[in-house]
Design an enzyme around this catalytic site. Structure first.
Site, PDB file in Angstrom:
ATOM      1  N   ASN A  43     143.529 -18.560 -68.445  1.00 21.78           N
ATOM      2  CA  ASN A  43     142.296 -18.711 -69.211  1.00 21.78           C
ATOM      3  C   ASN A  43     141.347 -17.576 -68.860  1.00 21.78           C
ATOM      4  O   ASN A  43     141.243 -17.187 -67.699  1.00 21.78           O
ATOM      5  CB  ASN A  43     141.608 -20.044 -68.888  1.00 21.78           C
ATOM      6  CG  ASN A  43     142.322 -21.224 -69.501  1.00 21.78           C
ATOM      7  OD1 ASN A  43     143.071 -21.095 -70.451  1.00 21.78           O
ATOM      8  ND2 ASN A  43     142.088 -22.404 -68.945  1.00 21.78           N
ATOM      9  N   ARG A  63     148.370 -22.964 -72.029  1.00 19.79           N
ATOM     10  CA  ARG A  63     149.052 -22.188 -70.972  1.00 19.79           C
ATOM     11  C   ARG A  63     150.383 -22.815 -70.595  1.00 19.79           C
ATOM     12  O   ARG A  63     151.392 -22.120 -70.482  1.00 19.79           O
ATOM     13  CB  ARG A  63     148.164 -22.045 -69.742  1.00 19.79           C
ATOM     14  CG  ARG A  63     146.948 -21.161 -69.962  1.00 19.79           C
ATOM     15  CD  ARG A  63     146.038 -21.144 -68.752  1.00 19.79           C
ATOM     16  NE  ARG A  63     145.595 -22.507 -68.461  1.00 19.79           N
ATOM     17  CZ  ARG A  63     145.145 -22.920 -67.290  1.00 19.79           C
ATOM     18  NH1 ARG A  63     145.071 -22.090 -66.273  1.00 19.79           N
ATOM     19  NH2 ARG A  63     144.753 -24.163 -67.124  1.00 19.79           N
TER      20      ARG A  63
END
Length: 92
Positions: free
Chosen positions: A38, A20
């Site tokens: 996520n 990320r």
């Protein structure tokens, strides 16, 4: 220039490997807005808005991800741009 919105669902070993944060850095470099987060099933969802050229560059980057990642697939779907993003953030 037409703004588009893509949702990328990234499968593989992509959680716990700075996916990320690395995606955020690449998206900011490309001038894209949106977020990465996520998902409970182990995938990472990337929603980004920008020009098709810049989105394609992000998708190419997502195909490999950061060095510790092992990407199996990246599924792309186009969505209606909603705007409203300020920068590119990391969620959940």
């Amino acid at each position: 220039m037409e703004i588009k919105r893509w949702c990328l669902l990234v499968s593989g070993h992509v959680q716990g490997v700075y996916y990320r944060a690395s995606t955020q850095a690449r998206a900011v470099e490309l001038g894209l807005t949106g977020y990465a987060r996520n998902l409970p099933d182990g995938r990472v969802e990337v929603v980004a808005e920008g020009t098709e050229d810049k989105l394609a560059q992000l998708k190419t980057w997502c195909d490999d991800g950061p060095p510790a990642a092992n990407v199996d697939s990246v599924n792309v779907s186009e969505q209606t741009p909603a705007g409203g993003f300020t920068g590119f953030s990391i969620r959940g």
